[in-house]
Design a protein around this motif. Structure first.
Motif, PDB file in Angstrom:
ATOM      1  N   SER A  67       7.672   4.018 -12.369  1.00 33.73           N
ATOM      2  CA  SER A  67       6.036   4.025 -12.859  1.00 33.73           C
ATOM      3  C   SER A  67       5.738   2.710 -13.776  1.00 33.73           C
ATOM      4  O   SER A  67       6.661   1.834 -13.751  1.00 33.73           O
ATOM      5  CB  SER A  67       6.962   4.820 -13.891  1.00 33.73           C
ATOM      6  N   ALA A  97       3.324   4.106  -1.825  1.00 34.63           N
ATOM      7  CA  ALA A  97       3.374   4.827  -2.328  1.00 34.63           C
ATOM      8  C   ALA A  97       5.022   4.469  -3.622  1.00 34.63           C
ATOM      9  O   ALA A  97       5.259   3.591  -2.866  1.00 34.63           O
ATOM     10  CB  ALA A  97       4.355   5.940  -2.702  1.00 34.63           C
ATOM     11  N   PRO A  98       3.929   4.018  -5.347  1.00 34.56           N
ATOM     12  CA  PRO A  98       4.878   3.508  -5.958  1.00 34.56           C
ATOM     13  C   PRO A  98       6.845   4.275  -5.469  1.00 34.56           C
ATOM     14  O   PRO A  98       6.344   5.181  -5.867  1.00 34.56           O
ATOM     15  CB  PRO A  98       3.932   3.542  -6.896  1.00 34.56           C
ATOM     16  N   THR A  99       6.981   3.054  -5.920  1.00 37.81           N
ATOM     17  CA  THR A  99       8.872   3.415  -6.565  1.00 37.81           C
ATOM     18  C   THR A  99       8.871   3.832  -7.591  1.00 37.81           C
ATOM     19  O   THR A  99      10.081   4.050  -8.153  1.00 37.81           O
ATOM     20  CB  THR A  99       9.853   3.237  -5.438  1.00 37.81           C
ATOM     21  N   LYS A 146       4.915  -4.541  -7.358  1.00 32.78           N
ATOM     22  CA  LYS A 146       4.364  -4.760  -5.906  1.00 32.78           C
ATOM     23  C   LYS A 146       5.172  -5.112  -5.620  1.00 32.78           C
ATOM     24  O   LYS A 146       5.078  -5.697  -4.701  1.00 32.78           O
ATOM     25  CB  LYS A 146       2.833  -4.107  -6.416  1.00 32.78           C
ATOM     26  N   SER A 166       1.056  -1.498  -0.066  1.00 41.35           N
ATOM     27  CA  SER A 166       0.360   0.088  -0.081  1.00 41.35           C
ATOM     28  C   SER A 166       1.225   1.324   0.074  1.00 41.35           C
ATOM     29  O   SER A 166       0.412   2.330  -0.296  1.00 41.35           O
ATOM     30  CB  SER A 166      -1.287  -0.216   1.409  1.00 41.35           C
ATOM     31  N   THR A 170      -3.920  -2.407  -9.037  1.00 42.99           N
ATOM     32  CA  THR A 170      -4.078  -1.257  -9.813  1.00 42.99           C
ATOM     33  C   THR A 170      -4.352   0.192  -8.913  1.00 42.99           C
ATOM     34  O   THR A 170      -3.527   1.875  -9.541  1.00 42.99           O
ATOM     35  CB  THR A 170      -5.532  -1.577 -10.878  1.00 42.99           C
ATOM     36  N   LYS A 171      -3.679   0.275  -7.505  1.00 38.74           N
ATOM     37  CA  LYS A 171      -3.742   1.253  -6.792  1.00 38.74           C
ATOM     38  C   LYS A 171      -3.450   1.748  -6.842  1.00 38.74           C
ATOM     39  O   LYS A 171      -1.657   1.581  -6.730  1.00 38.74           O
ATOM     40  CB  LYS A 171      -3.986   0.672  -4.868  1.00 38.74           C
ATOM     41  N   ASP A 172      -3.115   3.310  -6.408  1.00 36.40           N
ATOM     42  CA  ASP A 172      -1.483   3.438  -6.682  1.00 36.40           C
ATOM     43  C   ASP A 172      -1.709   4.008  -8.864  1.00 36.40           C
ATOM     44  O   ASP A 172      -0.649   4.989  -9.007  1.00 36.40           O
ATOM     45  CB  ASP A 172      -0.769   3.926  -6.410  1.00 36.40           C
ATOM     46  N   PHE A 173      -2.150   3.229  -9.396  1.00 36.20           N
ATOM     47  CA  PHE A 173      -1.543   3.341 -10.829  1.00 36.20           C
ATOM     48  C   PHE A 173      -2.913   3.363 -11.796  1.00 36.20           C
ATOM     49  O   PHE A 173      -2.653   3.523 -12.875  1.00 36.20           O
ATOM     50  CB  PHE A 173      -1.086   2.383 -11.022  1.00 36.20           C
ATOM     51  N   ARG A 174      -3.639   3.951 -10.694  1.00 33.44           N
ATOM     52  CA  ARG A 174      -4.926   3.812 -11.616  1.00 33.44           C
ATOM     53  C   ARG A 174      -5.056   5.066 -13.223  1.00 33.44           C
ATOM     54  O   ARG A 174      -5.283   4.569 -13.777  1.00 33.44           O
ATOM     55  CB  ARG A 174      -6.440   4.306 -10.605  1.00 33.44           C
TER      56      ARG A 174
END
Length: 263
Positions: A12, A8-10, A250, A6, A174-178
């Protein structure tokens, strides 16, 4: 099943690379795409024409919603077509991963996993179609957002045997990348429309030259199947790559690990 982070994505999503790879897989494997994309879409078109009338399929007359029988036939055709579409995407998922691993597509090997997932594929397709349809009916943006939320339900069913849980699984992945997914899917849809428009020009010429006779109808159905086969194949390949990229970011899962479930 691995937990989805959960934080934040590091990394792209890599939208440009995914789009480029989608086209590379599509046009680099035309024979396999024809078998996986065109044949199911031809069967789907035949079902639509036989149950709802050829005019409805070709867009010259609307489906019959004036009688209970017409409505029932329309619903039956939609359910059957969703099932066919789900199987097609399940086949494309496996083909995309074989190609990414440098392996030759083996279509006969793909049918077992695809058919075993038919029931959950059909049920989940119906639910997501309704939800996304409601989103688009309300406003376009909610529809696009829901499309992104549920964009990887088919790979989740085929790869992870997630069943009805594929809805929540796709939401978590898909959370954080929608919004990047929305951007990617919008580009893919635009490309699909362009492909459809190019083939549609040929469709118009056939209508003009042959009218609505038997030969003209057969050729039109074939052309529609080609258009849908290529456009939906592009969409299915893109979804497969999105899922693989999300699992990589992820959960650190590589494509080789995803493809190993089919061996």
């Amino acid at each position: 099943m691995a937990e989805t982070s959960s934080a934040a994505p590091t990394q792209s999503l890599g939208v440009g690379a995914l789009i480029s790879e989608s086209f590379s897989i599509l046009f680099g494997n035309i024979p396999a795409v024809i078998m996986i994309g065109f044949v199911p879409m031809f069967i789907s078109a035949m079902i639509g024409g036989l149950l709802n009338g050829w005019g409805s399929l070709l867009g010259t007359t609307p489906p019959d919603f004036t009688s209970a029988g017409g409505i029932v036939l329309f619903i039956i055709s939609m359910v059957l077509q969703m099932g066919i579409y789900g199987i097609m995407i399940a086949l494309l998922v496996q083909m995309a991963y074989d190609v990414k691993l440098g392996r030759k597509p083996n279509i006969s090997r793909y049918f077992g996993p695809a058919l075993s997932a038919l029931v959950p594929l059909l049920l989940v397709s119906i639910v997501t179609t309704i939800l996304i349809g409601i989103g688009f009916a309300a406003l376009i943006i909610p529809g696009l957002w829901l499309y992104a939320v549920f964009s990887v339900v088919v790979p989740a069913i085929v790869i992870e045997s997630a069943g009805f849980g594929a809805l929540s699984r796709s939401s978590a992945l898909t959370k954080d990348f929608r919004w990047p997914i929305v951007g990617l899917l919008v580009v893919i849809v635009i490309c699909m429309l362009i492909i459809g428009a190019i083939f549609g020009a040929g469709l118009g010429l056939i209508i003009y030259a042959l009218g609505d006779g038997f030969v003209g109808t057969v050729l039109l159905v074939l052309l529609i199947s080609v258009i849908n086969g290529f456009t939906y194949s592009l969409s299915g390949i893109s979804v497969s790559l999105i899922y693989a990229r999300l699992r990589e970011i992820k959960e650190g899962v590589g494509v080789d690990q995803l493809a190993s479930v089919f061996e």
